[in-house]
Scaffold this motif. Sequence first.
Motif, PDB file in Angstrom:
ATOM      1  N   ARG A 264      -2.911   4.068 -11.188  1.00  0.00           N
ATOM      2  CA  ARG A 264      -1.106   3.486 -10.289  1.00  0.00           C
ATOM      3  C   ARG A 264      -1.276   5.220 -10.137  1.00  0.00           C
ATOM      4  O   ARG A 264      -1.515   6.037 -10.267  1.00  0.00           O
TER       5      ARG A 264
ATOM      6  N   ASP B 190      -1.190   1.266  -5.580  1.00  0.00           N
ATOM      7  CA  ASP B 190      -1.065   1.227  -6.884  1.00  0.00           C
ATOM      8  C   ASP B 190      -1.350  -0.015  -7.532  1.00  0.00           C
ATOM      9  O   ASP B 190      -1.943  -1.292  -6.795  1.00  0.00           O
TER      10      ASP B 190
ATOM     11  N   GLN C 185       0.166  -2.871  -6.363  1.00  0.00           N
ATOM     12  CA  GLN C 185      -0.121  -3.377  -4.731  1.00  0.00           C
ATOM     13  C   GLN C 185      -1.358  -4.072  -4.815  1.00  0.00           C
ATOM     14  O   GLN C 185      -1.541  -5.771  -4.258  1.00  0.00           O
TER      15      GLN C 185
ATOM     16  N   SER D  71       4.866  -3.680 -15.076  1.00  0.00           N
ATOM     17  CA  SER D  71       5.472  -2.399 -14.419  1.00  0.00           C
ATOM     18  C   SER D  71       5.846  -1.728 -13.082  1.00  0.00           C
ATOM     19  O   SER D  71       6.382  -3.093 -12.793  1.00  0.00           O
TER      20      SER D  71
ATOM     21  N   GLU E 111       7.065   0.519 -13.501  1.00  0.00           N
ATOM     22  CA  GLU E 111       8.853   0.378 -13.819  1.00  0.00           C
ATOM     23  C   GLU E 111       8.814  -0.601 -13.959  1.00  0.00           C
ATOM     24  O   GLU E 111      10.383  -1.244 -14.437  1.00  0.00           O
TER      25      GLU E 111
ATOM     26  N   SER F 295      11.827   1.624  -2.032  1.00  0.00           N
ATOM     27  CA  SER F 295      10.799   0.369  -2.105  1.00  0.00           C
ATOM     28  C   SER F 295      11.368  -0.835  -2.034  1.00  0.00           C
ATOM     29  O   SER F 295      10.465  -1.662  -1.309  1.00  0.00           O
TER      30      SER F 295
ATOM     31  N   PHE G 174       4.884   0.607  -0.787  1.00  0.00           N
ATOM     32  CA  PHE G 174       3.962   0.575  -1.194  1.00  0.00           C
ATOM     33  C   PHE G 174       3.647   1.802  -0.470  1.00  0.00           C
ATOM     34  O   PHE G 174       3.289   2.036   0.940  1.00  0.00           O
TER      35      PHE G 174
ATOM     36  N   ASP H 174       9.139   6.942  -6.546  1.00  0.00           N
ATOM     37  CA  ASP H 174       8.552   5.233  -5.775  1.00  0.00           C
ATOM     38  C   ASP H 174       6.927   5.242  -5.836  1.00  0.00           C
ATOM     39  O   ASP H 174       6.840   5.468  -6.192  1.00  0.00           O
ATOM     40  N   TYR H 175       6.828   3.588  -5.727  1.00  0.00           N
ATOM     41  CA  TYR H 175       5.614   3.185  -5.512  1.00  0.00           C
ATOM     42  C   TYR H 175       4.767   4.414  -4.297  1.00  0.00           C
ATOM     43  O   TYR H 175       5.040   4.096  -2.726  1.00  0.00           O
TER      44      TYR H 175
ATOM     45  N   PHE I 279      12.714   3.925  -7.723  1.00  0.00           N
ATOM     46  CA  PHE I 279      12.326   2.909  -7.426  1.00  0.00           C
ATOM     47  C   PHE I 279      12.822   1.645  -6.822  1.00  0.00           C
ATOM     48  O   PHE I 279      13.653   0.735  -7.328  1.00  0.00           O
TER      49      PHE I 279
ATOM     50  N   TRP J 280       2.480   7.410  -8.402  1.00  0.00           N
ATOM     51  CA  TRP J 280       3.686   6.656  -7.532  1.00  0.00           C
ATOM     52  C   TRP J 280       3.818   8.262  -6.659  1.00  0.00           C
ATOM     53  O   TRP J 280       2.868   8.655  -7.088  1.00  0.00           O
TER      54      TRP J 280
ATOM     55  N   ASP K 120       4.857  -4.502 -12.080  1.00  0.00           N
ATOM     56  CA  ASP K 120       4.476  -3.058 -12.316  1.00  0.00           C
ATOM     57  C   ASP K 120       4.899  -2.288 -13.194  1.00  0.00           C
ATOM     58  O   ASP K 120       6.066  -2.627 -14.221  1.00  0.00           O
TER      59      ASP K 120
END
Length: 330
Positions: free
Chosen positions: A321, A255, A258, A8, A4, A222, A282, A250-251, A219, A323, A2
Amino acid sequence: MDSEYLESTPDVDTAADPIIKQSKPPLDSRIGRDAPFVFGQRYLENEEDVFNHNAWDNVEWGEEQINQAREMIAKQYESPVKDYDKSLFNANPAKYWDIFYKQNKDNFFKDRKWLQIEFPLLYKVTAKDYQEPTTILEVGCGAGNTFYPILNQNGNKNLRLFGSDYSKVAVDLVRSNETFASQHEQGIAHCSVWDLANPEGLLPEGMEPNSADIVIMVFVFSALHPNQWKQAVENLAQILKPGGTILFRDYGRYDLAQVRFKKGRLLEDNFYVRGDGTRVYFFTEEELEQIFCENGPFVKEMIGTDRRLLVNRKKQLKMYRNWLQGVFKA
């Protein structure tokens, strides 16, 4: 992977999972919109303009995007991770992060230059004109991509900045930075191996109960198994001072990271294992409030969703995306 991470449920109850709010957030929501910054304010007003830029902020999701995400996730349930492999991935998650950092060292993640936009509190307490004793703990410091942007601009001589990670390799990377030794000698920089969800309630090395003014988790949460959330929250409560602050990012549910997982990656509902063995969950806004506030001791100051539409103009692709960001008070 992902963004991040530098890349990403089959039948989702809409009432229980209200993924999208259609109104644009106010400028004081601290999701990329704090004055005087303009980042986070590129709005897609006309669908015909979608490929004019590489990214759009606060994009409204229609039923088409939501249904497409649910359909892709439903397919993941056809080939989940086998029970034997689940036990391997869940038994020693730090092992996979050790491998990750051995392979990538400090070259994988980028320094989080958006911290000043998203979490201005960090820059208030590290400013030269702010000399109040302040203790910050970053949980899941990795190779230092949050730790060092804060440390390098710090002007508060009374700051104590602690980093922690349950990967020893990551901690060694932070400690090997040429800045660390001098800052450690001055009593400012500290870093140690620590498991956020350790069942013994142990604190990071050098920290006392109720000693942290600010805890940063970017992040990080998760990566925990859902059955670790309760213990993690209890450990955080033990670290924070009364009135202390948790800064969380975080996610979010649905997203891009996912929905594009293929077969053999689903561990549990909304919980996955990446190709390198590291895990990721997520969240929804409602889950975060339940975890930290309804079932935990914290008070919600803010929970918000940061939605971006990334565009590949050459291939005419749209990538969504999602978050979540939160501020919780002890």
